[in-house]
Design an enzyme around this catalytic site. Structure first.
Site, short mmCIF file in Angstrom:
data_model
loop_
_atom_site.label_atom_id
_atom_site.label_comp_id
_atom_site.label_asym_id
_atom_site.label_seq_id
_atom_site.Cartn_x
_atom_site.Cartn_y
_atom_site.Cartn_z
N ARG A 101 1.02 -1.11 0.10
CA ARG A 101 -0.06 0.02 0.00
C ARG A 101 0.84 1.25 0.16
O ARG A 101 1.72 1.70 1.08
CB ARG A 101 -0.93 -0.25 1.24
CG ARG A 101 -1.52 1.28 1.50
CD ARG A 101 -2.84 1.30 2.34
NE ARG A 101 -4.03 0.53 1.73
CZ ARG A 101 -5.06 0.55 2.44
NH1 ARG A 101 -5.32 1.29 3.67
NH2 ARG A 101 -6.04 0.01 1.91
N HIS A 128 -7.20 0.90 -6.47
CA HIS A 128 -7.56 0.25 -5.19
C HIS A 128 -8.06 -1.14 -5.89
O HIS A 128 -9.16 -1.26 -5.74
CB HIS A 128 -8.31 0.73 -4.46
CG HIS A 128 -8.44 0.28 -3.01
ND1 HIS A 128 -7.54 -0.94 -2.62
CD2 HIS A 128 -8.76 0.39 -1.81
CE1 HIS A 128 -7.76 -1.20 -1.50
NE2 HIS A 128 -8.86 -0.38 -0.88
N GLN A 131 -10.16 -3.89 -3.69
CA GLN A 131 -11.47 -3.33 -3.13
C GLN A 131 -12.55 -3.49 -4.47
O GLN A 131 -13.55 -3.82 -4.21
CB GLN A 131 -11.52 -1.76 -3.15
CG GLN A 131 -12.58 -1.14 -2.86
CD GLN A 131 -13.00 -1.60 -1.25
OE1 GLN A 131 -12.24 -1.55 -0.40
NE2 GLN A 131 -14.40 -1.86 -1.13
N ASP A 223 -17.04 7.45 -1.68
CA ASP A 223 -15.53 7.37 -1.14
C ASP A 223 -15.56 8.59 -0.51
O ASP A 223 -16.17 9.67 -0.85
CB ASP A 223 -14.50 7.03 -2.26
CG ASP A 223 -13.36 7.09 -1.65
OD1 ASP A 223 -13.02 6.81 -0.27
OD2 ASP A 223 -12.26 6.84 -2.27
N CYS A 263 -16.42 2.04 0.09
CA CYS A 263 -15.22 1.04 0.57
C CYS A 263 -14.84 1.20 1.93
O CYS A 263 -14.18 0.41 2.48
CB CYS A 263 -13.97 1.74 -0.52
SG CYS A 263 -13.74 3.45 -0.37
N ARG A 291 -13.84 -8.72 1.06
CA ARG A 291 -12.56 -8.31 0.59
C ARG A 291 -11.78 -9.54 1.14
O ARG A 291 -10.81 -9.79 0.49
CB ARG A 291 -11.71 -7.11 1.65
CG ARG A 291 -12.40 -5.81 1.27
CD ARG A 291 -12.02 -5.30 0.05
NE ARG A 291 -10.36 -5.16 -0.01
CZ ARG A 291 -9.70 -4.34 0.54
NH1 ARG A 291 -10.31 -3.21 1.18
NH2 ARG A 291 -8.49 -4.41 0.40
N1 CP Z 1 -11.38 0.01 2.13
C1 CP Z 1 -9.88 -0.31 2.67
O1 CP Z 1 -9.16 -0.51 1.61
O2 CP Z 1 -9.89 -0.01 3.94
P1 CP Z 1 -8.56 0.13 4.84
O3 CP Z 1 -8.10 1.53 4.27
O4 CP Z 1 -9.05 0.15 6.27
O5 CP Z 1 -7.78 -1.00 4.53
N1 NVA Z 2 -9.75 7.06 -1.32
C1 NVA Z 2 -9.56 6.48 -0.40
C2 NVA Z 2 -9.71 4.99 -0.16
C3 NVA Z 2 -9.55 4.36 1.12
C4 NVA Z 2 -9.91 2.77 1.18
C5 NVA Z 2 -8.07 6.77 0.19
O1 NVA Z 2 -7.09 6.57 -0.67
O2 NVA Z 2 -7.72 7.24 1.36
#
Ligand code: CP
Ligand code: NVA
Length: 310
Positions: A101, A128, A131, A223, A263, A291
Protein backbone atom coordinates in the site's frame (compact mmCIF):
# COMPACT_ATOMS: atom_id res chain seq x y z
CA UNK A 1 -2.69 -17.33 -14.41
CA UNK A 2 -1.11 -13.90 -13.85
CA UNK A 3 2.11 -12.86 -12.17
CA UNK A 4 1.18 -9.77 -10.17
CA UNK A 5 -2.10 -8.13 -9.24
CA UNK A 6 -1.60 -4.43 -9.82
CA UNK A 7 -4.56 -3.31 -11.91
CA UNK A 8 -7.87 -4.86 -13.01
CA UNK A 9 -7.07 -3.41 -16.43
CA UNK A 10 -4.33 -6.07 -16.77
CA UNK A 11 -6.79 -8.98 -16.34
CA UNK A 12 -8.40 -10.80 -19.25
CA UNK A 13 -12.17 -11.18 -19.15
CA UNK A 14 -11.61 -14.85 -18.34
CA UNK A 15 -9.34 -14.02 -15.40
CA UNK A 16 -11.76 -11.41 -14.09
CA UNK A 17 -14.71 -13.79 -14.04
CA UNK A 18 -12.59 -16.71 -12.81
CA UNK A 19 -11.62 -14.69 -9.72
CA UNK A 20 -15.29 -14.00 -9.02
CA UNK A 21 -16.24 -17.68 -9.53
CA UNK A 22 -13.46 -18.95 -7.27
CA UNK A 23 -14.35 -16.36 -4.63
CA UNK A 24 -17.84 -17.86 -4.46
CA UNK A 25 -16.29 -21.30 -3.93
CA UNK A 26 -13.94 -20.22 -1.15
CA UNK A 27 -16.66 -18.23 0.58
CA UNK A 28 -19.04 -21.22 0.52
CA UNK A 29 -16.41 -23.88 1.30
CA UNK A 30 -13.47 -22.30 3.17
CA UNK A 31 -12.39 -25.69 4.59
CA UNK A 32 -11.57 -27.00 1.12
CA UNK A 33 -8.86 -24.36 0.78
CA UNK A 34 -7.36 -24.75 4.23
CA UNK A 35 -3.53 -24.95 4.26
CA UNK A 36 -3.26 -24.38 0.51
CA UNK A 37 -0.63 -21.72 1.23
CA UNK A 38 1.19 -23.67 3.92
CA UNK A 39 4.82 -22.49 4.27
CA UNK A 40 4.16 -19.32 2.25
CA UNK A 41 5.18 -16.02 3.79
CA UNK A 42 3.76 -12.71 2.66
CA UNK A 43 5.46 -9.36 3.34
CA UNK A 44 2.96 -6.55 3.82
CA UNK A 45 4.33 -3.07 3.10
CA UNK A 46 2.09 -0.28 4.37
CA UNK A 47 2.94 3.39 3.78
CA UNK A 48 -0.60 4.37 4.85
CA UNK A 49 -3.00 3.26 7.61
CA UNK A 50 -5.47 0.41 7.13
CA UNK A 51 -8.11 -1.61 8.93
CA UNK A 52 -9.79 -3.74 6.28
CA UNK A 53 -6.84 -4.41 3.99
CA UNK A 54 -4.41 -5.33 6.72
CA UNK A 55 -6.81 -7.52 8.68
CA UNK A 56 -8.25 -9.32 5.65
CA UNK A 57 -4.81 -10.16 4.23
CA UNK A 58 -3.60 -11.34 7.63
CA UNK A 59 -6.70 -13.41 8.39
CA UNK A 60 -6.78 -14.72 4.82
CA UNK A 61 -3.19 -15.88 4.99
CA UNK A 62 -3.75 -17.50 8.42
CA UNK A 63 -6.81 -19.35 7.11
CA UNK A 64 -4.77 -20.61 4.15
CA UNK A 65 -1.99 -21.83 6.43
CA UNK A 66 0.58 -19.14 5.59
CA UNK A 67 2.19 -16.33 7.52
CA UNK A 68 2.48 -12.57 7.14
CA UNK A 69 5.05 -9.98 8.15
CA UNK A 70 3.68 -6.46 8.62
CA UNK A 71 6.08 -3.68 7.64
CA UNK A 72 4.86 -0.33 8.90
CA UNK A 73 5.56 3.06 7.28
CA UNK A 74 8.46 3.70 9.64
CA UNK A 75 10.05 0.29 8.96
CA UNK A 76 10.71 0.52 5.26
CA UNK A 77 10.33 4.12 4.11
CA UNK A 78 10.05 2.99 0.52
CA UNK A 79 11.91 5.31 -1.84
CA UNK A 80 13.44 7.26 1.05
CA UNK A 81 15.52 4.81 3.07
CA UNK A 82 15.78 2.39 0.17
CA UNK A 83 14.56 2.19 -3.44
CA UNK A 84 11.60 -0.07 -4.31
CA UNK A 85 14.09 -2.03 -6.49
CA UNK A 86 16.39 -2.83 -3.57
CA UNK A 87 13.48 -3.56 -1.24
CA UNK A 88 12.11 -6.07 -3.79
CA UNK A 89 15.52 -7.68 -4.42
CA UNK A 90 15.99 -8.21 -0.68
CA UNK A 91 12.51 -9.43 0.16
CA UNK A 92 12.54 -12.06 -2.58
CA UNK A 93 15.38 -13.82 -0.78
CA UNK A 94 13.20 -14.42 2.28
CA UNK A 95 9.48 -14.37 1.48
CA UNK A 96 7.10 -15.61 -1.22
CA UNK A 97 5.09 -12.52 -2.08
CA UNK A 98 4.47 -8.87 -1.29
CA UNK A 99 1.39 -6.79 -0.80
CA UNK A 100 2.07 -3.06 -0.92
CA UNK A 101 0.00 0.00 0.00
CA UNK A 102 1.87 3.05 -1.25
CA UNK A 103 1.40 6.66 -2.21
CA UNK A 104 3.16 6.41 -5.57
CA UNK A 105 1.64 3.86 -7.95
CA UNK A 106 5.02 3.65 -9.66
CA UNK A 107 6.51 2.19 -6.47
CA UNK A 108 4.26 -0.87 -6.73
CA UNK A 109 5.15 -1.26 -10.41
CA UNK A 110 8.87 -0.92 -9.57
CA UNK A 111 8.61 -3.52 -6.80
CA UNK A 112 6.92 -5.94 -9.20
CA UNK A 113 9.57 -5.37 -11.87
CA UNK A 114 12.39 -5.81 -9.39
CA UNK A 115 11.52 -9.14 -7.86
CA UNK A 116 10.68 -12.62 -9.07
CA UNK A 117 7.78 -13.11 -6.71
CA UNK A 118 4.17 -11.87 -6.96
CA UNK A 119 3.27 -8.33 -5.92
CA UNK A 120 -0.30 -7.37 -4.98
CA UNK A 121 -1.50 -3.77 -5.03
CA UNK A 122 -3.12 -3.04 -1.66
CA UNK A 123 -3.99 0.57 -2.71
CA UNK A 124 -1.99 3.32 -4.32
CA UNK A 125 -2.89 6.94 -5.03
CA UNK A 126 -4.04 5.72 -8.45
CA UNK A 127 -5.82 2.39 -7.91
CA UNK A 128 -7.44 0.06 -5.38
CA UNK A 129 -8.01 -3.16 -7.33
CA UNK A 130 -8.66 -5.54 -4.38
CA UNK A 131 -11.49 -3.24 -3.29
CA UNK A 132 -13.16 -3.17 -6.71
CA UNK A 133 -12.90 -6.97 -7.11
CA UNK A 134 -14.61 -7.43 -3.73
CA UNK A 135 -17.22 -4.84 -4.72
CA UNK A 136 -18.12 -6.55 -7.97
CA UNK A 137 -18.26 -9.90 -6.20
CA UNK A 138 -20.64 -8.31 -3.67
CA UNK A 139 -22.74 -6.91 -6.52
CA UNK A 140 -22.95 -10.30 -8.15
CA UNK A 141 -24.21 -11.73 -4.85
CA UNK A 142 -26.79 -8.99 -4.42
CA UNK A 143 -27.88 -8.32 -8.01
CA UNK A 144 -26.98 -11.43 -9.99
CA UNK A 145 -26.15 -10.35 -13.53
CA UNK A 146 -23.53 -7.60 -13.69
CA UNK A 147 -24.14 -6.87 -17.36
CA UNK A 148 -26.20 -3.70 -17.79
CA UNK A 149 -26.15 -2.87 -14.11
CA UNK A 150 -25.95 0.90 -13.63
CA UNK A 151 -23.46 2.03 -11.00
CA UNK A 152 -23.39 5.71 -10.03
CA UNK A 153 -20.17 6.86 -8.38
CA UNK A 154 -20.65 10.16 -6.54
CA UNK A 155 -17.64 12.09 -5.24
CA UNK A 156 -13.91 12.11 -5.90
CA UNK A 157 -12.71 10.52 -9.15
CA UNK A 158 -9.78 8.98 -7.34
CA UNK A 159 -8.21 5.54 -6.76
CA UNK A 160 -11.41 3.66 -5.81
CA UNK A 161 -13.36 5.25 -8.66
CA UNK A 162 -10.56 4.31 -11.10
CA UNK A 163 -10.58 0.65 -10.11
CA UNK A 164 -14.38 0.56 -10.24
CA UNK A 165 -14.19 1.91 -13.82
CA UNK A 166 -11.86 -0.96 -14.76
CA UNK A 167 -14.05 -3.53 -13.01
CA UNK A 168 -17.23 -2.16 -14.63
CA UNK A 169 -15.51 -2.40 -18.03
CA UNK A 170 -14.68 -6.08 -17.45
CA UNK A 171 -18.16 -6.84 -16.09
CA UNK A 172 -20.09 -5.02 -18.86
CA UNK A 173 -21.75 -2.68 -16.35
CA UNK A 174 -22.68 0.95 -17.00
CA UNK A 175 -21.09 3.57 -14.79
CA UNK A 176 -21.98 7.23 -14.27
CA UNK A 177 -19.44 9.30 -12.37
CA UNK A 178 -20.48 12.59 -10.77
CA UNK A 179 -17.66 14.79 -9.47
CA UNK A 180 -17.09 18.48 -8.89
CA UNK A 181 -15.29 20.12 -11.81
CA UNK A 182 -11.58 19.41 -11.52
CA UNK A 183 -12.05 16.15 -9.58
CA UNK A 184 -12.93 13.90 -12.51
CA UNK A 185 -11.25 10.52 -12.94
CA UNK A 186 -7.94 10.52 -14.81
CA UNK A 187 -8.54 10.84 -18.58
CA UNK A 188 -5.99 8.05 -19.18
CA UNK A 189 -7.82 5.64 -16.88
CA UNK A 190 -11.15 6.53 -18.46
CA UNK A 191 -9.77 5.98 -21.97
CA UNK A 192 -8.36 2.57 -20.98
CA UNK A 193 -11.64 1.58 -19.30
CA UNK A 194 -13.58 2.64 -22.40
CA UNK A 195 -11.22 0.57 -24.53
CA UNK A 196 -11.73 -2.47 -22.23
CA UNK A 197 -15.47 -1.86 -22.21
CA UNK A 198 -15.78 -2.23 -26.00
CA UNK A 199 -15.52 -5.99 -25.55
CA UNK A 200 -18.32 -6.16 -22.99
CA UNK A 201 -20.63 -3.33 -24.08
CA UNK A 202 -19.92 -1.32 -20.96
CA UNK A 203 -20.60 2.44 -21.10
CA UNK A 204 -19.37 5.39 -19.03
CA UNK A 205 -20.75 8.84 -18.43
CA UNK A 206 -19.13 11.76 -16.59
CA UNK A 207 -21.16 14.60 -15.13
CA UNK A 208 -20.98 17.33 -12.48
CA UNK A 209 -24.56 16.59 -11.41
CA UNK A 210 -24.93 13.97 -8.65
CA UNK A 211 -28.71 13.88 -9.12
CA UNK A 212 -28.37 13.10 -12.83
CA UNK A 213 -25.78 10.40 -12.23
CA UNK A 214 -27.99 8.76 -9.60
CA UNK A 215 -31.06 8.57 -11.86
CA UNK A 216 -32.27 4.98 -12.23
CA UNK A 217 -29.04 3.62 -10.80
CA UNK A 218 -28.87 0.12 -9.32
CA UNK A 219 -25.93 1.10 -7.16
CA UNK A 220 -24.88 4.35 -5.49
CA UNK A 221 -21.21 4.33 -4.48
CA UNK A 222 -19.15 6.95 -2.71
CA UNK A 223 -15.71 7.37 -1.12
CA UNK A 224 -14.15 9.92 1.22
CA UNK A 225 -13.65 13.43 -0.17
CA UNK A 226 -10.08 13.69 1.14
CA UNK A 227 -8.09 10.50 0.70
CA UNK A 228 -5.09 9.37 2.71
CA UNK A 229 -2.31 11.87 2.07
CA UNK A 230 -4.77 14.72 1.35
CA UNK A 231 -5.43 15.75 4.96
CA UNK A 232 -4.24 19.32 4.30
CA UNK A 233 -6.98 19.70 1.66
CA UNK A 234 -9.77 18.34 3.86
CA UNK A 235 -11.43 21.68 4.69
CA UNK A 236 -11.21 23.01 1.16
CA UNK A 237 -12.59 19.78 -0.25
CA UNK A 238 -15.42 19.65 2.31
CA UNK A 239 -16.78 22.89 0.82
CA UNK A 240 -16.32 21.88 -2.81
CA UNK A 241 -17.84 18.41 -2.33
CA UNK A 242 -20.74 19.42 -0.05
CA UNK A 243 -23.38 19.15 -2.84
CA UNK A 244 -22.15 15.60 -3.50
CA UNK A 245 -23.26 14.08 -0.19
CA UNK A 246 -25.14 10.81 -0.55
CA UNK A 247 -28.31 11.34 1.45
CA UNK A 248 -31.96 10.29 1.25
CA UNK A 249 -32.75 12.82 -1.49
CA UNK A 250 -29.97 11.50 -3.66
CA UNK A 251 -30.89 7.86 -3.01
CA UNK A 252 -34.47 8.68 -4.06
CA UNK A 253 -33.22 9.30 -7.63
CA UNK A 254 -31.99 5.72 -7.90
CA UNK A 255 -34.08 2.59 -8.44
CA UNK A 256 -36.23 1.52 -5.48
CA UNK A 257 -34.08 -1.56 -4.92
CA UNK A 258 -30.79 0.28 -5.34
CA UNK A 259 -27.96 -0.56 -2.96
CA UNK A 260 -25.55 1.84 -1.27
CA UNK A 261 -21.82 1.05 -1.32
CA UNK A 262 -18.72 2.59 0.25
CA UNK A 263 -15.18 1.20 0.40
CA UNK A 264 -14.83 2.52 4.01
CA UNK A 265 -13.59 4.16 6.13
CA UNK A 266 -16.55 6.55 5.90
CA UNK A 267 -16.60 10.13 7.09
CA UNK A 268 -20.21 10.10 8.26
CA UNK A 269 -21.92 13.44 7.77
CA UNK A 270 -19.56 14.30 4.90
CA UNK A 271 -19.77 12.09 1.81
CA UNK A 272 -22.57 9.98 3.31
CA UNK A 273 -25.39 10.69 5.75
CA UNK A 274 -26.10 8.26 8.61
CA UNK A 275 -29.62 7.78 7.23
CA UNK A 276 -28.08 6.12 4.14
CA UNK A 277 -25.09 4.18 5.49
CA UNK A 278 -27.24 2.75 8.31
CA UNK A 279 -30.24 2.01 6.07
CA UNK A 280 -31.37 -1.37 4.80
CA UNK A 281 -30.07 -0.40 1.34
CA UNK A 282 -26.51 -0.21 2.64
CA UNK A 283 -24.25 -3.20 1.90
CA UNK A 284 -20.99 -1.68 3.13
CA UNK A 285 -20.17 -4.40 5.65
CA UNK A 286 -20.80 -7.12 3.07
CA UNK A 287 -18.24 -5.38 0.86
CA UNK A 288 -15.80 -5.35 3.76
CA UNK A 289 -16.36 -9.05 4.47
CA UNK A 290 -15.84 -9.96 0.84
CA UNK A 291 -12.40 -8.35 0.81
CA UNK A 292 -11.30 -11.44 2.76
CA UNK A 293 -12.71 -14.00 0.33
CA UNK A 294 -11.58 -12.32 -2.88
CA UNK A 295 -8.05 -11.66 -1.60
CA UNK A 296 -7.69 -15.28 -0.51
CA UNK A 297 -8.31 -16.25 -4.13
CA UNK A 298 -5.91 -13.63 -5.47
CA UNK A 299 -3.22 -14.93 -3.10
CA UNK A 300 -3.95 -18.55 -4.05
CA UNK A 301 -3.69 -17.79 -7.75
CA UNK A 302 -0.42 -15.92 -7.33
CA UNK A 303 1.49 -17.56 -4.50
CA UNK A 304 1.71 -21.30 -3.82
CA UNK A 305 5.51 -21.15 -3.96
CA UNK A 306 5.43 -19.93 -7.54
CA UNK A 307 7.85 -17.37 -8.87
CA UNK A 308 7.59 -15.23 -11.96
CA UNK A 309 10.62 -16.78 -13.59
CA UNK A 310 9.77 -20.38 -12.94
N1 CP B 1 -11.33 -0.08 2.12
C1 CP B 1 -10.09 -0.20 2.62
O1 CP B 1 -9.12 -0.47 1.89
O2 CP B 1 -10.00 -0.02 3.96
P1 CP B 1 -8.64 0.18 4.80
O3 CP B 1 -8.04 1.49 4.35
O4 CP B 1 -9.06 0.19 6.22
O5 CP B 1 -7.72 -0.95 4.48
N1 NVA C 1 -9.77 6.96 -1.53
C1 NVA C 1 -9.50 6.44 -0.22
C2 NVA C 1 -9.82 4.98 -0.16
C3 NVA C 1 -9.59 4.34 1.19
C4 NVA C 1 -9.84 2.86 1.16
C5 NVA C 1 -8.05 6.72 0.14
O1 NVA C 1 -7.18 6.54 -0.71
O2 NVA C 1 -7.79 7.13 1.27
Amino acid sequence: MFEDFISIHDLSLYQFSKILDLTKQIKDHPQRFKNKLKNNILAMIFEKPSLRTRVTFEVGMLELGGKTIYLSPSDIQLGKRESPYDVGRNLERWVDGIIARTFSHQHVIDLAKACRMPVINALTDLLHPCQAMADFFTLREKKGDLQNLKLAFIGDGNNVCHSLLFAAAKAGSKMAVATPAGYEPSPDILRQAEEDGKETGSRFHLTNSPLKAAQDADVIYTDVWASMGQKAEREKRAKIFAPFQVNKELMAQAKKDAVFMHCLPAHRGEEVADEVIDSSQSIVYDQAENRLHVQKIIMLLLLRKKTKNG
